[in-house]
Scaffold this motif. Structure first.
Motif, PDB file in Angstrom:
ATOM      1  N   PHE A  29      -1.806  -5.411  20.113  1.00 26.10           N
ATOM      2  CA  PHE A  29      -3.252  -5.413  19.890  1.00 26.10           C
ATOM      3  C   PHE A  29      -3.671  -6.216  18.661  1.00 26.10           C
ATOM      4  CE2 PHE A  29      -2.972  -0.885  21.768  1.00 26.10           C
ATOM      5  CZ  PHE A  29      -2.810  -1.399  23.046  1.00 26.10           C
ATOM      6  N   HIS A  30      -2.699  -6.685  17.897  1.00 27.06           N
ATOM      7  CA  HIS A  30      -3.021  -7.477  16.704  1.00 27.06           C
ATOM      8  C   HIS A  30      -3.732  -8.762  17.101  1.00 27.06           C
ATOM      9  CE1 HIS A  30      -2.617  -9.579  12.913  1.00 27.06           C
ATOM     10  NE2 HIS A  30      -2.060 -10.583  13.565  1.00 27.06           N
ATOM     11  N   ARG A  31      -4.795  -9.069  16.371  1.00 25.55           N
ATOM     12  CA  ARG A  31      -5.509 -10.335  16.535  1.00 25.55           C
ATOM     13  C   ARG A  31      -5.451 -11.072  15.203  1.00 25.55           C
ATOM     14  NH1 ARG A  31      -4.453  -8.644  20.748  1.00 25.55           N
ATOM     15  NH2 ARG A  31      -5.831  -8.208  22.493  1.00 25.55           N
ATOM     16  N   THR A  32      -5.268 -12.361  15.257  1.00 24.90           N
ATOM     17  CA  THR A  32      -5.105 -13.161  14.042  1.00 24.90           C
ATOM     18  C   THR A  32      -6.392 -13.201  13.221  1.00 24.90           C
ATOM     19  OG1 THR A  32      -5.805 -15.214  15.090  1.00 24.90           O
ATOM     20  CG2 THR A  32      -3.447 -14.648  15.245  1.00 24.90           C
ATOM     21  N   GLN A  33      -6.263 -13.665  11.988  1.00 25.14           N
ATOM     22  CA  GLN A  33      -7.439 -13.834  11.127  1.00 25.14           C
ATOM     23  C   GLN A  33      -8.413 -14.821  11.754  1.00 25.14           C
ATOM     24  OE1 GLN A  33      -5.979 -14.913   7.242  1.00 25.14           O
ATOM     25  NE2 GLN A  33      -5.126 -12.887   6.871  1.00 25.14           N
ATOM     26  N   GLU A  34      -7.897 -15.828  12.421  1.00 27.88           N
ATOM     27  CA  GLU A  34      -8.765 -16.824  13.064  1.00 27.88           C
ATOM     28  C   GLU A  34      -9.567 -16.216  14.218  1.00 27.88           C
ATOM     29  OE1 GLU A  34      -5.836 -18.351  10.650  1.00 27.88           O
ATOM     30  OE2 GLU A  34      -5.345 -17.374  12.553  1.00 27.88           O
ATOM     31  N   GLN A  35      -9.043 -15.170  14.824  1.00 29.07           N
ATOM     32  CA  GLN A  35      -9.722 -14.505  15.940  1.00 29.07           C
ATOM     33  C   GLN A  35     -10.600 -13.351  15.462  1.00 29.07           C
ATOM     34  OE1 GLN A  35      -5.881 -13.534  17.724  1.00 29.07           O
ATOM     35  NE2 GLN A  35      -6.505 -14.606  19.583  1.00 29.07           N
ATOM     36  N   SER A  36     -10.670 -13.161  14.164  1.00 31.85           N
ATOM     37  CA  SER A  36     -11.282 -11.952  13.608  1.00 31.85           C
ATOM     38  C   SER A  36     -12.314 -12.278  12.532  1.00 31.85           C
ATOM     39  CB  SER A  36     -10.181 -11.075  13.000  1.00 31.85           C
ATOM     40  OG  SER A  36      -9.187 -10.791  13.960  1.00 31.85           O
ATOM     41  N   PRO A  37     -13.174 -11.312  12.229  1.00 30.90           N
ATOM     42  CA  PRO A  37     -14.193 -11.544  11.206  1.00 30.90           C
ATOM     43  C   PRO A  37     -13.712 -11.366   9.768  1.00 30.90           C
ATOM     44  CG  PRO A  37     -14.530  -9.412  12.228  1.00 30.90           C
ATOM     45  CD  PRO A  37     -13.400 -10.070  12.962  1.00 30.90           C
ATOM     46  N   SER A  38     -12.465 -10.985   9.565  1.00 29.82           N
ATOM     47  CA  SER A  38     -11.995 -10.671   8.219  1.00 29.82           C
ATOM     48  C   SER A  38     -10.540 -11.080   8.057  1.00 29.82           C
ATOM     49  CB  SER A  38     -12.139  -9.165   7.973  1.00 29.82           C
ATOM     50  OG  SER A  38     -11.466  -8.763   6.814  1.00 29.82           O
ATOM     51  N   LYS A  39     -10.094 -11.096   6.822  1.00 26.72           N
ATOM     52  CA  LYS A  39      -8.686 -11.373   6.525  1.00 26.72           C
ATOM     53  C   LYS A  39      -8.015 -10.132   5.956  1.00 26.72           C
ATOM     54  CE  LYS A  39      -9.427 -16.246   5.925  1.00 26.72           C
ATOM     55  NZ  LYS A  39      -9.481 -17.411   5.091  1.00 26.72           N
ATOM     56  N   GLN A  40      -8.473  -8.967   6.377  1.00 24.59           N
ATOM     57  CA  GLN A  40      -7.895  -7.707   5.899  1.00 24.59           C
ATOM     58  C   GLN A  40      -6.862  -7.222   6.901  1.00 24.59           C
ATOM     59  OE1 GLN A  40     -11.619  -5.465   5.366  1.00 24.59           O
ATOM     60  NE2 GLN A  40     -11.004  -5.229   3.232  1.00 24.59           N
ATOM     61  N   GLY A  41      -5.629  -7.678   6.728  1.00 22.71           N
ATOM     62  CA  GLY A  41      -4.566  -7.294   7.648  1.00 22.71           C
ATOM     63  C   GLY A  41      -4.377  -5.795   7.734  1.00 22.71           C
ATOM     64  N   TYR A  42      -4.559  -5.090   6.629  1.00 19.91           N
ATOM     65  CA  TYR A  42      -4.400  -3.638   6.613  1.00 19.91           C
ATOM     66  C   TYR A  42      -5.536  -2.913   7.330  1.00 19.91           C
ATOM     67  CZ  TYR A  42      -7.446  -4.303   2.559  1.00 19.91           C
ATOM     68  OH  TYR A  42      -8.462  -4.683   1.732  1.00 19.91           O
ATOM     69  N   HIS A  43      -6.578  -3.633   7.735  1.00 13.95           N
ATOM     70  CA  HIS A  43      -7.666  -3.068   8.545  1.00 13.95           C
ATOM     71  C   HIS A  43      -7.766  -3.818   9.870  1.00 13.95           C
ATOM     72  CE1 HIS A  43     -10.067  -0.354   5.747  1.00 13.95           C
ATOM     73  NE2 HIS A  43      -9.027  -0.736   5.042  1.00 13.95           N
ATOM     74  N   TRP A  44      -6.635  -4.326  10.329  1.00 10.65           N
ATOM     75  CA  TRP A  44      -6.579  -5.053  11.591  1.00 10.65           C
ATOM     76  C   TRP A  44      -7.524  -6.259  11.583  1.00 10.65           C
ATOM     77  CZ3 TRP A  44      -2.752  -3.906  14.858  1.00 10.65           C
ATOM     78  CH2 TRP A  44      -2.193  -2.632  14.807  1.00 10.65           C
ATOM     79  N   ASN A  45      -7.747  -6.845  10.436  1.00  9.28           N
ATOM     80  CA  ASN A  45      -8.672  -7.975  10.284  1.00  9.28           C
ATOM     81  C   ASN A  45     -10.082  -7.629  10.787  1.00  9.28           C
ATOM     82  OD1 ASN A  45      -6.664  -9.666   9.175  1.00  9.28           O
ATOM     83  ND2 ASN A  45      -5.932 -10.168  11.224  1.00  9.28           N
ATOM     84  N   ARG A  46     -10.359  -6.335  10.819  1.00  9.09           N
ATOM     85  CA  ARG A  46     -11.658  -5.800  11.272  1.00  9.09           C
ATOM     86  C   ARG A  46     -12.048  -6.342  12.656  1.00  9.09           C
ATOM     87  NH1 ARG A  46     -13.959  -2.658   7.418  1.00  9.09           N
ATOM     88  NH2 ARG A  46     -13.214  -3.022   5.306  1.00  9.09           N
ATOM     89  N   ASN A  47     -11.070  -6.433  13.519  1.00 12.12           N
ATOM     90  CA  ASN A  47     -11.299  -6.963  14.855  1.00 12.12           C
ATOM     91  C   ASN A  47     -11.672  -5.826  15.807  1.00 12.12           C
ATOM     92  OD1 ASN A  47     -10.552  -7.846  17.649  1.00 12.12           O
ATOM     93  ND2 ASN A  47     -10.224  -9.765  16.551  1.00 12.12           N
ATOM     94  N   TRP A  48     -12.874  -5.883  16.342  1.00 13.07           N
ATOM     95  CA  TRP A  48     -13.358  -4.800  17.204  1.00 13.07           C
ATOM     96  C   TRP A  48     -12.491  -4.633  18.438  1.00 13.07           C
ATOM     97  CZ3 TRP A  48     -14.526  -5.420  22.260  1.00 13.07           C
ATOM     98  CH2 TRP A  48     -14.724  -6.720  22.714  1.00 13.07           C
ATOM     99  N   GLU A  49     -11.967  -5.738  18.985  1.00 15.25           N
ATOM    100  CA  GLU A  49     -11.130  -5.631  20.184  1.00 15.25           C
ATOM    101  C   GLU A  49      -9.875  -4.814  19.894  1.00 15.25           C
ATOM    102  OE1 GLU A  49      -9.176  -8.399  23.673  1.00 15.25           O
ATOM    103  OE2 GLU A  49      -9.344  -9.248  21.665  1.00 15.25           O
TER     104      GLU A  49
END
Length: 190
Positions: free
Chosen positions: A152-172
Motif C-alpha cells: 500500500f506504500h505510495r511514493t512521495q511523488e504520488q503523494s501530497p507529503s514527504k512524511q514517510g512515517y505518515h505514509w506520505n499522507r497518501n489517502w489511497e
C-alpha cells in the motif's frame, strides 16, 4: 503520534511499573485505552444519542502502530512479545477472552528499503504479523488477523507529503489499510 508499544502502550503483564499518571509514563496509553473504554461504555447515551439502552458488544480491536518502535533496536526485538502481551492483556482487561484482533503492520516505505535498515524493518513488520502463526500461537487461531501493508506504500511523488512515517499522507494508502483491516475483521466475526 510519537508513541510506542515498547513504552507508551506497554502492557502491564510485561513488567512491573508504577501506575501511569501522565503522558510519557510507561504504560500510560495502555491505561488510557481502558479508561476511555470504561468512560464511554458507562454512559453510551452521552456519546451516542440514539443509543436505545439495550447493551453493547465489543466485537473487535484494530491495531495499526509502529514507527516509533521500528526506529528503536530494543523495541524491534521486543515487539512480537509485547504485541502478544498486548492482545492477551486487552482481552483480559476488557473481559472479552476471544476478542477478535486485527493488526496492520508498519510497511512504511514498501518493499524496497535501503540496506542500512532493511533487516531491522523487516524484523519489525514480521513481528507485527507473527501472532497469526497458528503453530507458534495456537490461542490466536481464528481470532487474530494480520494485514500486510507494504503493497500500500505510495511514493512521495504520488503523494501530497514527504512524511514517510505518515505514509506520505497518501489517502489511497490510508483507505487500503483501513479497508483491509475491516475485511479481516469481518472474516474473524464469522
Amino acid at each position: 503520534g510519537g508513541r510506542s508499544l515498547y513504552h507508551n502502550f506497554l502492557p502491564p503483564s510485561i513488567e512491573e511499573y508504577p501506575k501511569p499518571e501522565k503522558d510519557g509514563d510507561k504504560g500510560f496509553h495502555y491505561a488510557e485505552v481502558l479508561r476511555h473504554f470504561k468512560e464511554i461504555t458507562a454512559d453510551l447515551k452521552k456519546y451516542y444519542p440514539d443509543y436505545n439502552g439495550k447493551g453493547f458488544e465489543l466485537c473487535g480491536f484494530g491495531w495499526h502502530q509502529g514507527w516509533n518502535d521500528r526506529i528503536n533496536d530494543d523495541a524491534v526485538h521486543a515487539y512480537e512479545k509485547n504485541l502478544v502481551h498486548l492482545i492477551k492483556d486487552l482481552r483480559k482487561d476488557l473481559k472479552t477472552p476471544k476478542l477478535p484482533f486485527v493488526c496492520a503492520n508498519s510497511g512504511f516505505g514498501g518493499w524496497d528499503l535501503p540496506k542500512r535498515y532493511k533487516a531491522k524493518v523487516e524484523k519489525h513488520v514480521e513481528a507485527q504479523l507473527a501472532p497469526g502463526d497458528a503453530k507458534k500461537y495456537p490461542e490466536f487461531k481464528g481470532n487474530f488477523a494480520g494485514v500486510e501493508t507494504r503493497d500500500f506504500h505510495r511514493t512521495q511523488e504520488q503523494s501530497p507529503s514527504k512524511q514517510g512515517y505518515h505514509w506520505n499522507r497518501n489517502w489511497e494508502t490510508y483507505y487500503l489499510i483501513g479497508t483491509s483491516m475491516g475485511q479481516e475483521m469481518v472474516k474473524l466475526q464469522k
